[in-house]
Write an enzyme that holds these catalytic residues in place. Structure first.
Site, PDB file in Angstrom:
ATOM      1  N   GLU A 159       0.405  14.926  -3.082  1.00 46.50           N
ATOM      2  CA  GLU A 159       1.567  14.178  -3.566  1.00 46.50           C
ATOM      3  C   GLU A 159       2.751  15.108  -3.805  1.00 46.50           C
ATOM      4  OE1 GLU A 159       1.926  11.038  -3.726  1.00 46.50           O
ATOM      5  OE2 GLU A 159      -0.073  10.140  -3.808  1.00 46.50           O
ATOM      6  N   ASP A 295      -4.905   7.702   5.613  1.00 46.37           N
ATOM      7  CA  ASP A 295      -3.705   7.316   6.348  1.00 46.37           C
ATOM      8  C   ASP A 295      -2.884   8.434   6.984  1.00 46.37           C
ATOM      9  OD1 ASP A 295      -3.203   8.036   3.725  1.00 46.37           O
ATOM     10  OD2 ASP A 295      -1.618   6.590   3.400  1.00 46.37           O
ATOM     11  N   GLU A 413      -1.804  -5.987  -2.170  1.00 52.45           N
ATOM     12  CA  GLU A 413      -2.267  -4.617  -1.944  1.00 52.45           C
ATOM     13  C   GLU A 413      -3.535  -4.593  -1.105  1.00 52.45           C
ATOM     14  OE1 GLU A 413      -2.222  -0.342  -2.749  1.00 52.45           O
ATOM     15  OE2 GLU A 413      -0.735  -1.941  -2.708  1.00 52.45           O
ATOM     16  N   GLU A 478       5.247   0.672   3.606  1.00 51.28           N
ATOM     17  CA  GLU A 478       4.597   0.770   4.917  1.00 51.28           C
ATOM     18  C   GLU A 478       4.889  -0.403   5.846  1.00 51.28           C
ATOM     19  OE1 GLU A 478       2.665   3.406   2.089  1.00 51.28           O
ATOM     20  OE2 GLU A 478       2.977   1.228   2.029  1.00 51.28           O
TER      21      GLU A 478
END
Length: 544
Positions: A159, A295, A413, A478
């Protein structure tokens, strides 16, 4: 001070001179450069050399824009900018230099080290939106961040790389302000210490204080794929800009390990969610997917090939091998009321049946996995793979369909859908849907339609959905990002309209008195429950 002396907003020629850059960003006294290295690299891998290849054009050639369409585009662009500016003003007045603003309480939050995640993540958006005075103020604040102190015990290195290092690099690439590259190098020097392990594999959940004290470190026995394999773009770009190969070397060691084990996993071509960096074992876990936990490792493959000018063909082969497996085993066509020709990406579990390997696809979709449409669209154009562009189109259309199917016009989600018997046999069958609802609810009697209707009503399931385990929306980018990419590649005008409907739905339902908030449940009709959370990617990605 040196940072002031080398402030170069807009001076591209000087900021691209290697000697000038080296002088501007060099600081041998910076704390993280002085921390002892326990496991130094003995064989530093160097950036590839040679003339970049001529790569295929990805974006469609658009003709002259009609005046009416141009006016609509400008109006919509200003509406998005207005939404961003409103959030920025609230962040600026109530949580400046903090990681996040609580969009309901107005309080500041420190979830990513306390280094101003929203501040840094928003820098390039400020520049792109021509908010230059705000950009200048933000840069002045960002270059004063102290990365030698941390307000949390465990730092998520992944992150930190995408929000901070990526934020500084993007803003530098746009503005040419060398203060930003200097700051990127500081973050890079800090993160590089997370790779100071016996086998040079990274520690994704990093003990900041132990590293700061010069303690010895070892990679853990379990880390997620995304958190191990997603340093390549930021690290390589930093090496390219600074001329120091150490970050490229760090990312390249991970890439080589992934490539070596790509064909020996339980689902050859893809890597499982869980890896063992300590033992360099990347092929033992039995769960695979493109969504959370995995991802960006896949997303970075075609982007790295392009960024390196085609000089690293391994990125192409790793992408093609992984996507061949994903398209074959993960993508499914869901049964929906209008029989739309769409695709959803599920999660594969490898088990055994009668002593043989058994592949069990969990038909669970995620908002996060909507990135895959954009990835496959880029890969399809970059590597001349029409089947990838076809899959990308159906995945993006699936994300749009899912947005439209919910009462608020926002995708949840996480959700489960019933697959069609086959791609060609995909008519809507109410009975099959209700039985699937009962099965997902753990009911034994799959013919109890009264119970099925009760579950559908209680869970507020739109037709086509059999379960919605996580009904929230976190302001994620996304889906709308992939709509944007597919539009730029195909020019389909309906994608513009879909994106605008998505933005309006999100803005209307997430807006607070201060900014925009994550939603707790998008299955409700009317005012949805809001959460006091606005992650940095809302301004750093979604609105951008």
């Amino acid at each position: 001070m040196l940072q002031d002396n080398y402030r170069l907003t807009g001076s591209r020629s000087a900021s691209q001179d290697p000697e000038f850059i080296a002088k501007a960003i060099e600081d041998d006294n910076y704390f993280w450069r002085k921390v002892p290295t326990h496991y130094p690299v003995q064989d530093m891998r160097q950036l590839p050399t040679g003339n970049p290849r001529a790569l295929p054009k990805i974006q469609k050639s658009f003709g002259k824009e009609p005046r009416k369409e141009a006016n609509i585009r400008r109006e919509r662009r200003e509406a998005v900018k207005k939404a961003f500016a409103r959030c920025w003003r609230s962040y600026r007045s109530k949580a400046f230099k903090s990681d996040e603003l609580g969009p309901i309480s107005g309080k500041s939050k420190e979830l990513f080290g306390g280094w101003g995640a929203t501040l840094v993540d928003s820098l390039d958006t400020l520049w792109i939106m021509s908010m230059r005075s705000e950009f200048e103020e933000a840069v002045n604040a960002a270059v004063s961040i102290d990365f030698t102190t941390c307000v949390i015990e465990t730092v998520n290195a992944f992150e930190t790389a995408i929000r901070y290092l990526g934020g500084f690099l993007a803003a530098y690439d746009l503005s040419g302000d060398l203060r930003l590259l200097r700051k990127a190098r500081e973050v890079g020097d800090m993160l590089y210490k997370a790779f100071d392990t016996p086998n040079r594999m990274p520690i994704s959940r990093w003990d900041f204080e132990n590293a700061k004290k010069g303690g010895k470190q070892v990679a853990p026995e379990m880390e997620w794929l995304a958190e191990v394999g997603s340093f390549s773009m930021e690290f390589t770009r930093l090496s390219v800009l600074t001329g120091d190969p150490k970050w490229y070397d760090a990312a390249e060691r991970v890439r080589v390990a992934l490539e070596e084990q790509q064909s020996s996993t339980q689902l050859p071509g893809m890597w499982p969610f869980a890896l063992n960096p300590r033992d360099m074992n990347f092929n033992s876990d039995t769960t695979f997917g493109l969504g959370a936990l995995a991802d960006s490792t896949y997303e970075y493959l075609p982007k790295m090939f392009a960024m390196m000018g085609g000089l690293m063909p391994s990125y192409q082969s790793m992408y093609e091998n992984s996507m061949e497996t994903a398209i074959k085993h993960l993508l499914f066509r869901p049964m929906v009321p209008d029989s739309a020709d769409i695709l959803i990406s599920g999660t594969m579990h490898i088990g055994s049946k009668e002593g043989k390997k058994a592949l069990n696809l969990e038909h669970q979709g995620q908002h996060l996995v909507c990135f895959a449409g954009g990835m496959l669209a880029i890969g399809g154009k970059l590597f001349d793979k029409p089947e990838h562009l076809e899959a990308a189109t159906k995945l993006v259309d699936g994300c749009i369909w899912t947005y439209n199917a919910l009462p608020l016009g926002i995708m949840p989600e996480n959700f489960v859908m019933e697959p069609c018997p086959s791609d060609k046999e995909c008519g809507w069958d109410e009975l099959i849907w209700k039985r699937a609802v009962l099965r997902e609810a753990g009911e034994d009697d799959l013919d109890n339609m009264e119970k099925a209707d009760e579950i559908i009503a209680q869970s507020r399931l739109p037709k086509g959905f059999t379960k919605i385990p996580e009904p929230g929306y976190l302001l994620r980018p996304e889906a709308i990002e992939s709509v944007f990419i597919l539009y730029r590649i195909t020019g389909r005008p309906d994608l513009l309209e879909s994106a605008w409907v998505m933005f309006e739905s999100i803005q209307m339902n997430t807006k607070t008195a201060l900014a925009n908030a994550a939603l707790g449940d998008v299955t409700v009709h009317g005012d949805p429950p809001k959460e006091d959370s606005m992650e940095s990617f809302w301004m750093g990605e979604t609105l951008k």
